[in-house]
Design a protein around this motif. Structure first.
Motif, PDB file in Angstrom:
ATOM      1  N   ALA A 303       0.695  -1.282   0.065  1.00 50.54           N
ATOM      2  CA  ALA A 303       0.116  -0.117  -0.209  1.00 50.54           C
ATOM      3  C   ALA A 303       0.813   1.258  -0.026  1.00 50.54           C
ATOM      4  CB  ALA A 303      -0.762  -0.030   1.092  1.00 50.54           C
ATOM      5  N   SER A 304       2.024   1.095   0.586  1.00 49.61           N
ATOM      6  CA  SER A 304       3.063   2.262   0.306  1.00 49.61           C
ATOM      7  C   SER A 304       3.367   2.809  -1.227  1.00 49.61           C
ATOM      8  CB  SER A 304       4.439   1.911   0.653  1.00 49.61           C
ATOM      9  OG  SER A 304       4.938   0.815   0.214  1.00 49.61           O
ATOM     10  N   GLN A 310      -4.064   2.888  -5.215  1.00 50.23           N
ATOM     11  CA  GLN A 310      -5.098   3.228  -6.287  1.00 50.23           C
ATOM     12  C   GLN A 310      -5.907   2.299  -6.953  1.00 50.23           C
ATOM     13  OE1 GLN A 310      -6.362   6.147  -5.904  1.00 50.23           O
ATOM     14  NE2 GLN A 310      -4.916   6.908  -4.296  1.00 50.23           N
ATOM     15  N   GLU A 311      -5.129   1.287  -7.374  1.00 48.52           N
ATOM     16  CA  GLU A 311      -5.718   0.203  -8.143  1.00 48.52           C
ATOM     17  C   GLU A 311      -6.677  -0.633  -7.164  1.00 48.52           C
ATOM     18  OE1 GLU A 311      -4.382  -3.493 -10.901  1.00 48.52           O
ATOM     19  OE2 GLU A 311      -2.858  -2.474  -9.784  1.00 48.52           O
ATOM     20  N   ALA A 312      -6.098  -0.967  -5.906  1.00 47.76           N
ATOM     21  CA  ALA A 312      -6.893  -1.470  -4.798  1.00 47.76           C
ATOM     22  C   ALA A 312      -8.276  -0.720  -4.708  1.00 47.76           C
ATOM     23  CB  ALA A 312      -6.323  -1.741  -3.798  1.00 47.76           C
ATOM     24  N   LEU A 313      -8.047   0.557  -4.661  1.00 48.79           N
ATOM     25  CA  LEU A 313      -9.240   1.519  -4.238  1.00 48.79           C
ATOM     26  C   LEU A 313     -10.148   1.283  -5.466  1.00 48.79           C
ATOM     27  CD1 LEU A 313      -7.407   4.444  -2.554  1.00 48.79           C
ATOM     28  CD2 LEU A 313      -8.805   2.720  -1.117  1.00 48.79           C
ATOM     29  N   PRO A 383      -7.305   1.000   4.530  1.00 47.46           N
ATOM     30  CA  PRO A 383      -7.440   1.378   3.095  1.00 47.46           C
ATOM     31  C   PRO A 383      -8.700   0.653   2.662  1.00 47.46           C
ATOM     32  CG  PRO A 383      -5.571   0.294   3.173  1.00 47.46           C
ATOM     33  CD  PRO A 383      -5.957   0.479   4.454  1.00 47.46           C
ATOM     34  N   VAL A 384      -8.962  -0.510   3.290  1.00 51.77           N
ATOM     35  CA  VAL A 384      -9.816  -1.689   2.661  1.00 51.77           C
ATOM     36  C   VAL A 384     -10.924  -1.433   3.804  1.00 51.77           C
ATOM     37  CG1 VAL A 384      -8.459  -3.073   1.401  1.00 51.77           C
ATOM     38  CG2 VAL A 384      -8.525  -3.295   4.111  1.00 51.77           C
ATOM     39  N   ILE A 385     -11.321  -0.601   4.397  1.00 50.92           N
ATOM     40  CA  ILE A 385     -12.584  -0.276   5.279  1.00 50.92           C
ATOM     41  C   ILE A 385     -13.779  -0.731   4.574  1.00 50.92           C
ATOM     42  CG2 ILE A 385     -13.275   2.029   4.816  1.00 50.92           C
ATOM     43  CD1 ILE A 385     -12.752   0.666   8.343  1.00 50.92           C
TER      44      ILE A 385
END
Length: 490
Positions: A303-304, A310-313, A383-385
């Motif tokens: 995630a750093s 951004q791809e994950a989001l 980031p994966v809330i």
């Protein structure tokens, strides 16, 4: 009295027409600006607009054409600053007069189009952008010229088509890229006014896609510009070809913006008529299936990397949209049969759950409820809330009143997996409730799934304490398992 007013208005038009014509035979001076301002002020009056003669507009067009030639020469030669400043002021005032003449007047719109105002105005707008943009006085004629095109287009299809033909895509893209918020807002209004279904399809072609991408970029960077959001929701989201082509050309940031607009459109009260085509929903489901594995890289500390994050989001936003599409929305319930969407979702839930249990990472359950109350710095939030909770929600949606999917989840061993997520987790607010919802949909009218849960309870492999705490009781009756609500105080 009325006749006297009409006579006065007619005399006034003749005087203004003569004054404008007089400008053509003289070298420009500040007094000419006042003549044009008088014309602009007169055209605010509907009575005057309705009777202004064609000759007055012809004279105005000649002045505008003359200014266009002079500014073109100025952009080549090094003319004195004072001269160019006056030319820009006169140009802005011509555009204001033209703008005012079009208000609620189809007659004047048609007259201006017939005389050739669109050609000259578009030429001037192109030319103005070649003049040194560091000059503050360049923005006023740009703004007024764009407003003129907007007023000319309102309610007049022939004017819309002519403006489109002369300005699409290059000029419109340039105007939306000016470093002036008002000019960009007016240009957005022109684009919105001209757009229709056929023109949106033109936008989707590869050579024109940059204009659509610029609109979406403005939605992200300047959300206060209402017109761009309206263009996206009322036009872009209704075209499958445009959505697909934009998505492939977007950064992950821009994809998230597109998906957020889709999500907001679906949340409107009348979601049945949200205008989003079925083919867009299928495209989003397939895109989620292809790219959902990207979210797993977050468990390794990747995630750093902003690109990875951004791809994950983007995957997370896709999941949110799919949850909304399948939430009792009859228009999109065909997604229950979308090839392997359910299988992909159950597999991903299994991987996320296993990774979270294997070591401490972003997918691990947490009990940090201070972050939910706002007492903690938002930068420390996962980031994966809600990601795992929404996977379970999507599974529940896909199994609603669908026996094939209920059976498929059982075959994939998804039922014990969901039951194992009935615990409270601050990284996944409401995961217990979504798990209960999914279990309800999996057990409804499905005796095989009910028997499976009953056997899990008999073997002691399922923990029902969380269900009981939430007010539910697993009860066997006549060989069938029921999920029964109980009073909290019992």
């Amino acid at each position: 009295m009325k006749q006297a007013n009409m006579a006065a208005t007619t005399n006034s038009t003749m005087d203004i027409s003569t004054s404008i014509a007089g400008i053509l035979n003289e070298k420009h001076r500040p007094e000419h600006l006042q003549v044009l301002k008088t014309c602009t002020a007169a055209l605010r009056d509907k009575e005057y607009r309705d009777v202004v003669e064609k000759q007055a507009f012809s004279s105005l067009l000649q002045v505008l054409s003359q200014l266009c030639d002079e500014l073109q020469a100025a952009s080549i030669d090094d003319q004195d600053l004072q001269s160019v400043t006056l030319q820009l002021q006169l140009t802005a005032e011509c555009f204001r007069a033209q703008r005012n003449s079009c208000v609620q007047s189809t007659r004047n719109q048609c007259l201006l189009r017939e005389l050739g105002f669109i050609d000259v105005s578009v030429k001037l707008l192109n030319l103005l952008q070649t003049i040194n943009l560091d000059r503050d006085d360049i923005f006023e004629p740009l703004r007024c010229g764009i407003q003129f095109l907007g007023n000319l287009a309102v309610g007049n299809q022939m004017c819309k088509d002519d403006i489109w033909q002369l300005s699409f895509p290059d000029l419109l893209l340039q105007l939306l890229s000016i470093n002036d918020e008002k000019a960009v807002n007016y240009a957005s209004m022109v684009l919105h006014t001209c757009l229709d279904e056929a023109k949106v399809e033109e936008l989707s072609e590869p050579q024109n896609i940059q204009l659509a991408l610029r609109v979406m970029e403005l939605c992200r960077t300047q959300p206060e510009l209402d017109w761009t959001v309206i263009i996206a929701t009322q036009h872009f989201l209704k075209s499958t070809a445009l959505v697909e082509n934009m998505y492939s050309g977007m950064s992950h940031h821009e994809r998230v913006t597109l998906l957020e607009l889709l999500f907001a459109q679906l949340r409107e009260e009348d979601s049945e008529n949200c205008g989003i085509p079925s083919s867009v929903a299928r495209f989003l489901a397939s895109t989620f299936q292809k790219g959902c594995g990207a979210v797993l890289t977050l468990a390794t500390g990747s995630a750093s990397s902003d690109e990875v994050l951004q791809e994950a989001l983007t995957v997370i936003s896709l999941l949110d949209v799919l949850c909304e599409l399948t939430s009792d929305n009859r228009q999109f319930m065909f997604l229950q049969d979308h090839p392997d969407l359910l299988v992909t979702t159950v597999d991903l839930l299994e991987q996320v759950h296993a990774i979270g249990k294997a070591s401490k990472n972003v997918f691990s359950a947490a009990q940090n409820f201070s972050s939910l109350s706002g007492d903690e710095d938002s930068s420390s939030h996962s980031p994966v809330i809600s990601f795992k909770a929404h996977l379970i929600r999507l599974i529940g949606n896909l199994c609603y009143s669908n026996t094939n999917n209920q059976n498929k989840v059982r075959e994939l061993e998804g039922i014990p997996l969901i039951l194992d997520n009935c615990n409270i987790d601050s990284n996944n607010p409401f995961i217990s409730q979504w798990s209960i919802f999914a279990i309800r949909n999996l057990l409804e009218h499905n005796t095989q799934n009910q028997e499976l849960v009953a056997n899990l309870e008999r073997r002691g492999t399922a923990d029902y304490s969380a269900l009981k705490e939430l007010g539910f009781l697993v009860e066997e009756r006549d060989g069938s398992l029921l999920l029964k609500t109980v009073r909290k105080d019992s």
